[in-house]
Design an enzyme around this catalytic site. Structure first.
Site, PDB file in Angstrom:
ATOM      1  N   ALA A 268       3.261   5.735  -3.109  1.00 47.54           N
ATOM      2  CA  ALA A 268       4.597   6.412  -3.506  1.00 47.54           C
ATOM      3  C   ALA A 268       4.517   6.571  -5.154  1.00 47.54           C
ATOM      4  CB  ALA A 268       5.462   5.458  -2.909  1.00 47.54           C
TER       5      ALA A 268
ATOM      6  N   ALA B 290       0.899  -1.231  -0.080  1.00 45.79           N
ATOM      7  CA  ALA B 290      -0.173   0.208  -0.116  1.00 45.79           C
ATOM      8  C   ALA B 290       0.772   1.294   0.088  1.00 45.79           C
ATOM      9  CB  ALA B 290      -0.935   0.118   1.308  1.00 45.79           C
ATOM     10  N   ASP B 291       1.943   1.311   0.655  1.00 48.19           N
ATOM     11  CA  ASP B 291       2.977   2.305   0.801  1.00 48.19           C
ATOM     12  C   ASP B 291       3.525   2.618  -0.706  1.00 48.19           C
ATOM     13  OD1 ASP B 291       2.711   3.319   3.442  1.00 48.19           O
ATOM     14  OD2 ASP B 291       3.912   1.616   4.229  1.00 48.19           O
ATOM     15  N   ILE B 292       4.158   1.421  -1.378  1.00 49.21           N
ATOM     16  CA  ILE B 292       4.499   1.668  -2.360  1.00 49.21           C
ATOM     17  C   ILE B 292       3.664   2.030  -3.331  1.00 49.21           C
ATOM     18  CG2 ILE B 292       5.729   0.064  -4.221  1.00 49.21           C
ATOM     19  CD1 ILE B 292       6.826  -1.474  -2.012  1.00 49.21           C
TER      20      ILE B 292
END
Length: 398
Positions: free
Chosen positions: A174, A169-171
């Site tokens: 980003a 999810a972070d990637i």
């Protein structure tokens, strides 16, 4: 052909960022030539600095996401620290933040406020669930968003859903923040105006869920969790080899199955046997199909199994662990490894996957120590030595 500079040379980015989503986005901007000023808390900085000590004493997340940046440590709750950030933003092209929902607005650092004051500024707000709706104020960490986005529901084995082994999810957030900045820079080049960019982790990962989501929404059942196997193709799985390795293979059509049956399994008749001749038959008879493949590969070592599969024209791969990835012959042959500086000395790092032939190589700068560039940046915004000393004495800068 003229040698081209990095595409973001001359672009300045200021980031009030933490953890992974914003830092990974801005690190990619730095790799492409942008100057990135990372604003950190004075009491320990970006909390990802404390996740572990695996990278020679530094945190592996931090090393991965923060090379090539300048670190300034400020207390943004003090008006003097906030004023420094505003001065930095006044000279910047891009501002990125992923503070907790509402925190940036309370500081006047939300995209809408900043873009109203600086029409050429591109200001990026990264959040967990977006700025409105019932989940707007909900805490959002990667694993939680993986669950909300359904990724966990399609990952794992039939009896056990599992999260992805990377912060997906972070990637995802980003990558959309990174591409959003690039798109906004192109638009600014034609209109002269920047503007807000909004990215939420849930919406980014929901987009990445497109295949299973559309499969389920439009009349189909959600794809089953099948471990390393494919839900609708057989054989498509990992198989043990005699030396303890595991080899994956994928048969995409019936011609490939016939080659596999003849050249690897050693039973050409399986190619036309009605129980195996079509993919639908092999899926229906998956257990026996897998037994046939496993029996053929299980008496070979991994290298020999891969060689036979390659010779037969069957797509295949070795199941590698992370140490084996670090020594991957393809990465070595393509010279993808570099060294970056850090407070603990040189560390290996991969070149970014975005390659621009004919120009400068990606700028893979040092991983900064907390506050390493504080004094230089305070001087750059016009502060005197006495003013800087006062900020340090009062705990506003470090």
């Amino acid at each position: 052909m003229d040698h081209l500079p990095l595409p973001l040379e001359g672009i300045t980015v200021v980031a009030v960022e933490q953890a992974v989503s914003a830092p990974f986005a801005t690190r990619q901007l730095a790799d492409l030539g942008a100057r990135v000023v990372k604003v950190e808390r004075i009491d320990g900085g970006d909390f990802a600095r404390g996740y572990d000590t695996a990278a020679g004493g530094l945190a592996s997340h931090f090393v991965w996401c923060n090379r090539g940046k300048e670190s300034i440590a400020l207390d943004l709750k003090d008006p003097r620290g906030l004023d420094v950030v505003r001065r930095l933003i006044a000279d910047a092209d891009v501002f990125v933040q992923n503070l907790a929902q509402g925190a940036a607005a309370r500081l006047g650092l939300d995209a809408a406020t900043l873009c109203a004051a600086h029409p050429r500024l591109i200001a990026v707000d990264i959040s967990g669930y977006g700025s409105s709706g019932p989940y707007a104020d909900k805490r959002a960490y990667d694993m939680l968003v993986q669950c909300e986005a359904g990724l966990v529901s399609v990952t794992g084995t039939p009896g056990q859903p599992v999260k992805a082994g990377i912060p997906a999810a972070d990637i995802a957030a980003a990558m959309y923040a990174f591409s959003g900045v690039l798109a906004a820079l192109v638009r600014r080049g034609t209109t002269g105006r920047g503007g807000p960019v909004e990215v939420s982790m849930l919406e980014a990962l929901a987009e990445w869920m497109g295949h299973p989501l559309h499969h389920a929404m439009h009349g189909g059942e959600p794809p089953a969790r099948t471990g390393l196997a494919h839900a609708v193709i057989a054989p498509y799985d990992a198989y043990a080899t005699a030396d303890g390795g595991r080899v994956l293979l994928s048969v995409q059509n019936d011609r490939e199955w016939r080659r596999l049956a003849e050249q690897v399994i050693g039973r050409p008749g399986l190619g036309t046997d009605p129980a195996y001749a079509s993919n639908a038959a092999r899926v229906a008879n998956r257990e026996r199909t897998d037994e046939l493949v496993a029996g053929a590969l299980g008496v070979l070592d991994a290298d020999e199994a891969l060689a036979r599969l390659e010779k037969a024209g069957i797509a295949c791969a070795r199941l590698r662990d992370l140490h084996e990835l670090a020594e991957h012959p393809q990465l070595a042959a393509r010279e993808r490894w570099r060294e970056v500086g850090s407070p603990v000395g040189p560390l290996k790092a991969l070149l970014p996957p975005l390659t621009l032939p004919g120009g400068d190589e990606a700028r893979m700068g040092d991983v900064p120590a907390l506050g390493q560039h504080t004094e230089a940046l305070l001087h750059a915004v016009g502060m005197t030595d006495d003013e800087i000393a006062a900020l340090r004495r009062d705990g506003v800068a470090a």
